[in-house]
Design a protein around this motif. Sequence first.
Motif, short mmCIF file in Angstrom:
data_model
loop_
_atom_site.label_atom_id
_atom_site.label_comp_id
_atom_site.label_asym_id
_atom_site.label_seq_id
_atom_site.Cartn_x
_atom_site.Cartn_y
_atom_site.Cartn_z
N MET A 218 36.66 31.27 46.49
CA MET A 218 37.64 30.46 47.22
C MET A 218 38.71 31.41 47.72
SD MET A 218 39.64 27.07 46.01
CE MET A 218 41.00 26.40 46.95
N VAL A 219 39.01 31.35 49.02
CA VAL A 219 39.99 32.27 49.61
C VAL A 219 40.90 31.51 50.57
CG1 VAL A 219 40.34 34.37 50.98
CG2 VAL A 219 38.27 34.14 49.60
N ASP A 220 42.20 31.69 50.40
CA ASP A 220 43.15 31.38 51.47
C ASP A 220 44.48 32.05 51.13
OD1 ASP A 220 44.81 29.73 49.97
OD2 ASP A 220 43.89 27.87 50.66
N GLY A 221 45.56 31.66 51.76
CA GLY A 221 46.80 32.40 51.56
C GLY A 221 47.51 32.09 50.24
N SER A 222 47.12 31.02 49.57
CA SER A 222 47.93 30.60 48.43
C SER A 222 47.15 30.31 47.15
CB SER A 222 48.74 29.36 48.82
OG SER A 222 47.84 28.32 49.13
N VAL A 223 45.87 30.74 47.09
CA VAL A 223 45.07 30.47 45.89
C VAL A 223 45.62 31.28 44.71
CG1 VAL A 223 42.79 30.59 44.85
CG2 VAL A 223 43.02 30.01 47.25
N THR A 224 45.79 30.63 43.57
CA THR A 224 46.31 31.32 42.39
C THR A 224 45.30 31.32 41.26
OG1 THR A 224 47.19 29.31 41.42
CG2 THR A 224 48.63 30.50 42.96
N PHE A 225 45.66 32.04 40.20
CA PHE A 225 44.80 32.08 39.03
C PHE A 225 44.71 30.69 38.37
CE2 PHE A 225 43.14 33.31 34.92
CZ PHE A 225 42.28 34.36 35.25
N SER A 226 45.78 29.89 38.51
CA SER A 226 45.72 28.53 37.93
C SER A 226 44.69 27.67 38.67
CB SER A 226 47.07 27.81 38.02
OG SER A 226 48.10 28.70 38.11
N ASP A 227 44.54 27.92 39.97
CA ASP A 227 43.49 27.18 40.69
C ASP A 227 42.12 27.51 40.11
OD1 ASP A 227 45.24 25.93 42.51
OD2 ASP A 227 45.35 27.77 43.70
N LEU A 228 41.91 28.79 39.82
CA LEU A 228 40.65 29.21 39.21
C LEU A 228 40.44 28.46 37.89
CD1 LEU A 228 38.18 31.13 38.76
CD2 LEU A 228 39.77 32.76 37.76
N LYS A 229 41.49 28.46 37.06
CA LYS A 229 41.36 27.76 35.77
C LYS A 229 41.06 26.28 35.97
CE LYS A 229 43.58 29.14 31.90
NZ LYS A 229 44.69 29.42 30.96
N GLY A 230 41.78 25.67 36.90
CA GLY A 230 41.59 24.23 37.14
C GLY A 230 40.17 23.91 37.61
N VAL A 231 39.69 24.69 38.58
CA VAL A 231 38.35 24.43 39.13
C VAL A 231 37.28 24.62 38.05
CG1 VAL A 231 36.59 25.39 40.69
CG2 VAL A 231 38.91 24.92 41.54
N LEU A 232 37.39 25.73 37.28
CA LEU A 232 36.36 25.99 36.27
C LEU A 232 36.41 24.99 35.12
CD1 LEU A 232 36.28 29.90 36.16
CD2 LEU A 232 34.73 28.31 37.33
N HIS A 233 37.63 24.59 34.77
CA HIS A 233 37.80 23.59 33.73
C HIS A 233 37.10 22.28 34.12
CE1 HIS A 233 40.80 23.14 30.24
NE2 HIS A 233 39.77 22.38 30.02
N LEU A 234 37.41 21.84 35.32
CA LEU A 234 36.82 20.60 35.82
C LEU A 234 35.29 20.71 35.87
CD1 LEU A 234 37.71 17.87 36.88
CD2 LEU A 234 37.72 18.83 39.19
N GLY A 275 31.54 34.67 34.35
CA GLY A 275 32.54 35.69 34.63
C GLY A 275 33.35 35.26 35.83
N ALA A 276 34.63 35.65 35.86
CA ALA A 276 35.48 35.20 36.96
C ALA A 276 36.72 36.08 37.08
CB ALA A 276 35.91 33.74 36.74
N GLY A 277 37.51 35.81 38.11
CA GLY A 277 38.77 36.54 38.27
C GLY A 277 39.36 36.35 39.66
N SER A 278 40.55 36.92 39.85
CA SER A 278 41.15 36.92 41.18
C SER A 278 40.52 38.06 41.98
CB SER A 278 42.66 37.18 41.08
OG SER A 278 43.26 36.13 40.35
N VAL A 279 40.19 37.78 43.23
CA VAL A 279 39.52 38.79 44.06
C VAL A 279 40.41 40.03 44.17
CG1 VAL A 279 38.53 39.31 46.32
CG2 VAL A 279 38.28 37.01 45.35
N ASP A 280 39.81 41.19 43.89
CA ASP A 280 40.55 42.46 43.95
C ASP A 280 40.96 42.75 45.39
OD1 ASP A 280 41.02 45.41 44.11
OD2 ASP A 280 40.41 45.32 42.00
N PRO A 281 42.23 43.14 45.63
CA PRO A 281 42.68 43.43 47.00
C PRO A 281 41.79 44.46 47.70
CG PRO A 281 44.53 43.43 45.48
CD PRO A 281 43.31 43.27 44.65
#
Length: 330
Positions: A218-234, A275-281
């Motif tokens: 998932m990519v856009d200007g405002s995606v955060t690590f909490s979004d990752l947690k929320g999506v995977l949790h759900l 496995g997961a994480g924030s996309v490396d710059p």
Amino acid sequence: MGFGVTTMKDQISRLENEAKEELARADSFETIESFRVAYLGKKGKLTELFKQLGTVSAEEKKSVGAELNRLKQWLEEAVEKGKGNVPQANAFRETFDETLPGVQPPKGSIHILQQTIQEISAIFNRMGFEIVEGPEIETEFHNFTALNIPLDHPSRDAFDTFYTPQGQLLRSQTSTVQIRVMKDRKPPLRIIAPGRVYRPDTVDASHSFMFHQIEGLMVDGSVTFSDLKGVLHLFLRELFGAQTKIRFRPHFFPFTEPSVEVDIQWGKGWLEILGAGSVDPNVFQEVGYDKAVTKGFAFGLGVERIAMLCHGINDIRHFYENDLRFLRQF
Ligand code: PHE
């Protein structure tokens, strides 16, 4: 012996007239067939005349024989044509009993791995993720370099699969599809990519040189690590039930920073699920995105692992052996 010839020729023309009348009345497949037997059969009327050919004198045999052959040919053609003109249903009904039970063709079913992929995809679909696919034969760029895995990185060892003479290889992770999609499109992106991957692993109950993964991005200007947690949790609660307990453990992947492994509680212990994480710059830079403003997360999970957990399957090899006793259970 002129007399014999006259008689034969008379007989032939009488038979011809008789046949024409009879045939005009034959209006079904059955009557035409009995007509054929009556004239052309082993003991048929024309066949009997042929047998008399032996009694005709030598000099007349030729013309009588020609007459007989002409009639025979005419009869054969008439029967053929007549059969083509009457409704075939009559002939069919004789041999087709519609009250007998039909033959049931063998019915296949969707392979349990494919079912699992569909189930997982459906959950992400509902969260707005689009399903995409990428090739299994990949370039080093998509499998390593663009994913921030340099040539001399030790993690390449576990990922080095089969190379073609042209320097391509069987992809070792579906993360390649992240690169392909990002190079093709601009954010915002929400995709999952299911497919086969290959590893230099020795086959045993929990390893295979080929297995299936589902990648998420998932990519856009405002995606955060909490979004990752929320999506995977759900996702994990949808898959394993609303009571499912989830744990995020710090981990390392070259293409995400920070990275985690996600476990679910299973009995008294914890089981690693993905496995997961924030996309490396650096990855954003490789695909030509502005790394200062682009944000995103990625994850990858093993399909076999999840299917084994959900269905109590204890050996990964069952998936690939095509044993119907196994496959029919699902
Ligand atoms: N590609 C990783 C693997 O095969 C999984 C992963 C995907 C991790 C995306 C983080 C982000 O192990």
